[in-house]
Design an enzyme around this catalytic site. Structure first.
Site, mmCIF file in Angstrom:
data_model
loop_
_atom_site.group_PDB
_atom_site.id
_atom_site.type_symbol
_atom_site.label_atom_id
_atom_site.label_comp_id
_atom_site.label_asym_id
_atom_site.label_seq_id
_atom_site.Cartn_x
_atom_site.Cartn_y
_atom_site.Cartn_z
ATOM 1 N N HIS A 86 81.500 13.247 50.221
ATOM 2 C CA HIS A 86 80.102 13.339 49.794
ATOM 3 C C HIS A 86 79.316 13.985 50.923
ATOM 4 C CE1 HIS A 86 80.085 9.726 52.209
ATOM 5 N NE2 HIS A 86 78.774 9.591 52.116
ATOM 6 N N HIS A 88 76.510 13.048 52.785
ATOM 7 C CA HIS A 88 75.802 12.388 53.884
ATOM 8 C C HIS A 88 76.215 13.087 55.186
ATOM 9 C CE1 HIS A 88 74.560 8.212 52.179
ATOM 10 N NE2 HIS A 88 73.489 8.948 52.421
ATOM 11 N N ASP A 90 76.702 12.281 58.210
ATOM 12 C CA ASP A 90 77.723 11.768 59.142
ATOM 13 C C ASP A 90 79.133 12.157 58.716
ATOM 14 O OD1 ASP A 90 76.970 9.860 57.081
ATOM 15 O OD2 ASP A 90 78.307 8.404 58.019
ATOM 16 N N HIS A 180 78.070 5.282 45.185
ATOM 17 C CA HIS A 180 77.514 5.111 46.533
ATOM 18 C C HIS A 180 76.007 4.859 46.467
ATOM 19 C CE1 HIS A 180 77.275 5.385 50.797
ATOM 20 N NE2 HIS A 180 77.217 6.687 50.964
ATOM 21 N N HIS A 268 85.429 3.647 58.630
ATOM 22 C CA HIS A 268 84.002 3.789 58.330
ATOM 23 C C HIS A 268 83.355 2.404 58.243
ATOM 24 C CE1 HIS A 268 80.334 5.538 57.394
ATOM 25 N NE2 HIS A 268 80.428 5.721 56.114
HETATM 26 ZN ZN LIG Z 1 79.154 7.182 55.366
HETATM 27 ZN ZN LIG Z 2 77.544 7.908 52.757
#
Ligand SMILES: [Zn+2]
Ligand SMILES: [Zn+2]
Length: 319
Positions: A86, A88, A90, A180, A268
């Site tokens: 995805h 995001h 990071d 998410h 994570h």
């Molecule tokens: Zn993440």
């Molecule tokens: Zn995320």
């Protein structure tokens, strides 16, 4: 063998004596980064290396991936495909570093074929805009260093539904949607199959039945986890919102209990804190997971690796 290298000699004997049951597998997973967006010197941004036969697949590329790859001697130029879960930041902030630095001529780079990226819708826009952002660097290095143009080209594939997204030389990658958060779409997990074995990554998700469906019977189930102390949850709406985007240890235990992987591992690891309330400890995470799951469980660390054979062998990185 020279007596100057007694440790190497011993290692050679040990390898030679390894019983067949423990023969090295050619299916291996290394956690390159296990953090959240929080900058930590010991945990880099989310990224996982999957080696299957002669193929090297990268799942996400967070902060510091080139450094972690260098530590285990894998040239960035040797990565066959990058899969994105995805968008995001990071999970993708390391992409330009892997892409651009992996093109340079020293041994850590040397990519001579297009950078292959597979992700849910958004991958093409991301890579096209990175090409724009770094156009000057690319132009400079083409002219000045005479680097091969094919090595900085990109080959990007997008998908918008569950299914097989990659298949080559016995390696199959299946993408599946995860949840998410209502505003955080698309978001997917991946199941990687090789020689009848499977490694499944949840991606970033809340408690998600699709992870159980695709993770059932996996050799290795790599799951995200998010946690904050109860007093912080009670005091902070932003913390509640973040935790609602992730899977709590108790919920992850429910996923593991149903999927029954040979090994469950947390990567994570999202641990929230405030100025007054510290983050939960890893022991807290294990204890809460044990409320719902009694099977094999590993708390992931950067550069921890997993050999997927008849059993799953866990190895911590030796510095
Ligand atoms: Zn993440
Ligand atoms: Zn995320």
């Amino acid at each position: 063998m020279s007596s100057r290298y007694p440790i190497l000699a011993l290692a050679a004997v040990l390898v030679a004596c390894r019983p067949a049951a423990f023969a090295q597998s050619d299916f291996k997973v290394t956690l390159l980064g296990t953090a959240s967006p929080t900058p930590r010197p010991d945990r880099f941004g989310p990224s996982t290396l999957v080696e299957a036969g002669d193929q090297k697949l990268l799942i996400d590329a967070g902060r510091g991936v080139p450094i972690r790859l260098r530590q285990i001697g894998v040239p960035m130029g040797r990565i066959d495909v990058l899969f994105i879960t995805h968008y995001h930041s990071d999970h993708v902030s390391g992409i330009p570093d892997v892409w651009l630095t992996g093109w340079l001529s020293p041994p850590f780079g040397r990519r001579t074929a297009p950078f292959h990226v597979i992700g849910p819708v958004g991958a093409k826009s991301l890579m096209a805009n990175l090409e724009k952002a770094y156009a000057l660097d690319i132009k400079i290095r083409l002219e000045d260093e005479k680097l091969p143009p094919e090595g900085i080209a990109t080959a990007v594939e997008e998908f918008d539904k569950d299914g097989t997204v990659y298949e080559k030389n016995g390696v199959k990658v299946i993408a599946f949607a995860v949840e998410h958060g209502a505003a955080i779409k698309p978001a997917v997990g991946y199941r990687i199959e090789y020689k009848g074995r499977a490694v499944v990554l949840s991606g970033d998700t809340r408690y998600e039945p699709n992870v159980i469906k695709h993770g059932t019977g996996a050799d290795l189930l790599i799951h995200e986890v998010g946690s904050a102390r109860p007093e912080l949850m009670a005091a902070s709406v932003p913390v509640q919102r973040i935790i609602a985007h992730h899977t709590t240890p108790r919920e992850a235990g429910m996923v593991f209990a149903q999927a029954k992987p040979k090994m469950a591992v947390y990567a994570h690891i999202v641990l929230l804190s405030s100025e007054k309330i510290p983050e939960p400890t890893l022991d807290d995470i294990v204890a809460e997971t044990r409320q719902t799951y009694a099977g094999p469980l590993t708390i992931g660390e950067d550069l921890m690796s997993f050999e997927i054979g008849d059993t799953v062998t866990v190895e911590r990185y030796k510095r």
